[in-house]
Design an enzyme around this catalytic site. Structure first.
Site, mmCIF file in Angstrom:
data_model
loop_
_atom_site.group_PDB
_atom_site.id
_atom_site.type_symbol
_atom_site.label_atom_id
_atom_site.label_comp_id
_atom_site.label_asym_id
_atom_site.label_seq_id
_atom_site.Cartn_x
_atom_site.Cartn_y
_atom_site.Cartn_z
ATOM 1 N N GLY A 75 90.093 -55.049 -43.287
ATOM 2 C CA GLY A 75 90.851 -54.527 -42.390
ATOM 3 C C GLY A 75 89.901 -54.063 -41.340
ATOM 4 O O GLY A 75 88.760 -53.910 -41.596
ATOM 5 N N ARG A 78 86.832 -49.696 -38.922
ATOM 6 C CA ARG A 78 86.183 -49.020 -37.750
ATOM 7 C C ARG A 78 86.358 -49.424 -36.372
ATOM 8 O O ARG A 78 85.971 -49.031 -35.301
ATOM 9 C CB ARG A 78 84.559 -48.800 -37.986
ATOM 10 C CG ARG A 78 83.709 -50.381 -37.887
ATOM 11 C CD ARG A 78 82.475 -50.023 -38.057
ATOM 12 N NE ARG A 78 81.836 -51.397 -38.548
ATOM 13 C CZ ARG A 78 80.410 -51.477 -38.178
ATOM 14 N NH1 ARG A 78 79.694 -50.542 -38.076
ATOM 15 N NH2 ARG A 78 80.117 -52.882 -38.475
ATOM 16 N N ASP A 110 87.023 -63.414 -42.855
ATOM 17 C CA ASP A 110 87.293 -62.091 -42.089
ATOM 18 C C ASP A 110 86.613 -61.827 -40.453
ATOM 19 O O ASP A 110 86.916 -61.010 -39.949
ATOM 20 C CB ASP A 110 87.097 -60.751 -42.824
ATOM 21 C CG ASP A 110 85.862 -60.569 -43.386
ATOM 22 O OD1 ASP A 110 85.266 -61.302 -44.250
ATOM 23 O OD2 ASP A 110 85.175 -59.507 -42.820
HETATM 24 P P1 AMP Z 1 81.472 -56.883 -41.434
HETATM 25 O O1 AMP Z 1 80.541 -57.343 -42.252
HETATM 26 O O2 AMP Z 1 80.886 -55.984 -40.178
HETATM 27 O O3 AMP Z 1 82.273 -57.927 -40.849
HETATM 28 O O4 AMP Z 1 82.572 -55.722 -42.083
HETATM 29 C C1 AMP Z 1 83.285 -56.203 -43.004
HETATM 30 C C2 AMP Z 1 84.360 -55.082 -43.117
HETATM 31 O O5 AMP Z 1 83.842 -53.678 -43.598
HETATM 32 C C3 AMP Z 1 85.071 -55.003 -42.226
HETATM 33 O O6 AMP Z 1 86.581 -54.549 -42.658
HETATM 34 C C4 AMP Z 1 84.570 -53.634 -41.517
HETATM 35 O O7 AMP Z 1 85.815 -53.045 -40.910
HETATM 36 C C5 AMP Z 1 84.304 -52.807 -42.632
HETATM 37 N N1 AMP Z 1 83.316 -52.022 -42.090
HETATM 38 C C6 AMP Z 1 81.759 -52.323 -41.666
HETATM 39 N N2 AMP Z 1 81.058 -51.179 -41.551
HETATM 40 C C7 AMP Z 1 82.037 -50.225 -41.576
HETATM 41 C C8 AMP Z 1 81.777 -48.685 -41.270
HETATM 42 N N3 AMP Z 1 80.722 -48.124 -41.018
HETATM 43 N N4 AMP Z 1 82.920 -48.017 -41.593
HETATM 44 C C9 AMP Z 1 84.085 -48.439 -42.061
HETATM 45 N N5 AMP Z 1 84.214 -49.756 -42.118
HETATM 46 C C10 AMP Z 1 83.156 -50.626 -42.094
HETATM 47 MG MG MG Z 2 83.698 -58.055 -39.612
#
Ligand code: AMP
Ligand code: MG
Length: 501
Positions: free
Chosen positions: A100, A103, A264
């Site tokens: 989800g 951030r 995602d």
């Molecule tokens: P990503 O690999 O950046 O696509 O992130 C995968 C998941 O981790 C997504 O649901 C992001 O919203 C969550 N996410 C990544 N970095 C953070 C963070 N610093 N704080 C909260 N959620 C994060």
């Molecule tokens: Mg992502």
């Protein structure tokens, strides 16, 4: 009122925006309504005037305090209904369960007259914790925000479908990654941020009613022309598959590697989404892995086309019950390979300045890629310089030939290439103009982003602005900035980018 002279209407101040909130009208299970966590002492780091034009934002607003207050997440514009959306996904090929917006906070939709959907959603990335943050702090670091901002606008400059970036707002507030770093909020814009993983979420939670609601929402908002089809859900999957195949082909053609092609991170609009440890190919190596975290090379350059298809199958799996049968689902997915191959072939031919197609063209491309890999030739520089080749004068080939360790391999290939050009009566000057429109002079090399990041960390944002200008018009020649188009310096080889952001 729109006038013929100003078809997009007069530019608006932020307090004149008419916010729409169509995602917020879905049932509560699709999201959590919440407001961003304030960002202490925010300041503007960068802004894209082109992105601002899409939502008719008055340029005077871009330097206003209101602008920084809203796009730091400190003040909510009236009429917006901020929320974080839920989705799930496959990460590195493994079902990861619920994810989800951990951030990212969606403000709502601004009117965007030039968009087919008429609106663009605005989302603040790095705006604080949400119920989907898991172990994360809800923040994004300045480093990754600059990379996302510049690459979004660079992709738009290249004509490749992408989410856009309106601005970066920074703060001296520190967050911990491998080391403490300054944080930032980047404002992204897209007609929709719905992901393949949004569909998978309802499928794996066995919620067919919500799955159908989501599909109907996407159809109505972003694919209204498909609603008339005999099987709109099958048509939707077919169209998403086709767009994804063509998107990946466009990435391959400029040497772009996304780095984290989890479901995602896949937009149901076929746009490039969620910029993280991406990279542009420099020394050509089809096995190149741009993401330091991806040790298996699942998301390497050569794997991207297959992964694009794998992801479409993951989406198809989630949509079988909507579509009606496995056969109809497979029929929709079957457009991937032919769409990718025909788009890729057309893009390679355009890169080579070929106007026609011939049976042997794929061999000409394959043999080129083999020698580029053998000599680890810089991908962007090669194609840009190739446009200066003179049909009748191989002795002038040195600019491109000198990129090869094995120069004779180029000479051999160039004989076939010249013959192919001669067969279609190619004209040097015309070919150069056409090739320079598809082979960028400027791409966002990691080291260029790194220089801009290091300066920004010292509060000098001029390099971001300079890069943005070049990358918005990547096919132009700017003699004053020729060094930005040349080979990377030696230190660039030590830059590592990972999922940490
Ligand atoms: P990503 O690999 O950046 O696509 O992130 C995968 C998941 O981790 C997504 O649901 C992001 O919203 C969550 N996410 C990544 N970095 C953070 C963070 N610093 N704080 C909260 N959620 C994060
Ligand atoms: Mg992502």
């Amino acid at each position: 009122m729109n006038s013929p002279e100003n078809p997009l209407g007069a530019p608006l101040l932020l307090n004149e925006f008419e916010w729409k909130n169509s995602f917020a009208s879905l049932p509560g299970g699709f999201y959590t309504k919440l407001t961003p966590t304030p960002l202490p002492n925010p300041y503007l780091v960068g802004v894209s005037r082109r992105a601002a034009e899409l939502i008719r934002l008055n340029p005077s607003e871009l330097s206003s305090d209101t602008f920084v207050s809203i796009f730091s997440g400190n003040v909510m514009p009236s009429g917006s209904e901020p929320l974080a959306a839920v989705y799930s996904g496959h990460q590195f090929g493994v079902w990861a369960g619920q994810l989800g917006d951990g951030r990212a906070i969606l403000l709502g939709e601004a009117l965007a007259p030039s968009e087919p959907s008429g609106t663009l959603e605005l989302q603040l990335k790095g705006a604080g914790k949400t119920p989907y943050s898991r172990m994360g702090d809800g923040r994004a670091v300045l480093r990754s925000s600059i990379r996302e901002f510049l690459c979004s606008e660079a992709m738009a400059g290249l004509g490749i479908p992408t989410s856009r970036a309106l601005c970066i707002v920074g703060s001296d507030m520190r967050v911990l990654r491998e080391m403490p770093e300054t944080s930032a909020v980047v404002t992204r814009m897209a007609p929709s941020f719905v992901r393949f993983g949004s569909f998978e979420h309802w499928f794996y939670n066995d919620k067919p009613a919500e799955l159908k609601q989501l599909a109907d929402y996407v159809l109505e908002k972003n694919y209204p022309e498909l609603s008339e089809s005999a099987n709109p859900y099958q048509a939707l999957l077919r169209e998403i598959t086709l767009r994804t195949a063509e998107l990946v082909a466009q990435w391959q053609a400029v040497g772009f590697m996304h780095g984290v092609l989890n479901t995602d991170n896949m937009s149901v609009l076929g746009q490039t989404l969620d910029y993280g440890p991406f990279g542009f190919m420099e020394a050509y190596d089809p096995a190149h892995i741009c993401n330091h975290t991806d040790q298996q090379g699942r998301y390497s350059y050569r794997m991207q086309p297959r992964i694009g298809e794998w992801n479409c199958y993951a989406l198809g799996q989630a949509m079988v019950s909507l579509i009606g049968s496995v056969e109809e689902t497979q029929e929709a997915l079957s457009v991937y390979t032919p769409s990718f191959e025909s788009k890729m072939a057309a893009l390679w031919n355009a890169k080579l300045g070929l106007r026609s197609t011939e049976l042997g063209d794929s061999e000409l491309v394959e043999s080129l890629l083999t020698i580029l890999a053998r000599s680890r030739v810089d991908f962007s520089l090669f194609f840009r310089r190739l446009s200066s080749l003179k049909l009748d004068n191989p002795s002038l080939d040195s600019a491109v030939r000198d990129l090869f360790l094995d120069r004779s391999s180029f000479d051999t290939w160039a004989i076939n290439y010249r013959q192919r050009l001669q067969r279609e009566s190619s004209v040097d000057a015309e070919r150069k103009v056409a090739m320079d429109k598809v082979n960028p002079n400027y791409v966002l090399r990691n080291y260029l982003a790194q220089v801009a990041i290091e300066k920004a960390q010292e509060k000098d944002f001029s390099e971001i602005e300079k890069l943005l200008k070049l990358l918005e018009n990547p096919f132009d020649d700017h003699p004053d900035y020729q060094s930005y188009a040349e080979l990377p310096p030696d230190w660039a080889a030590d830059i590592e980018v990972s999922c940490s952001s």
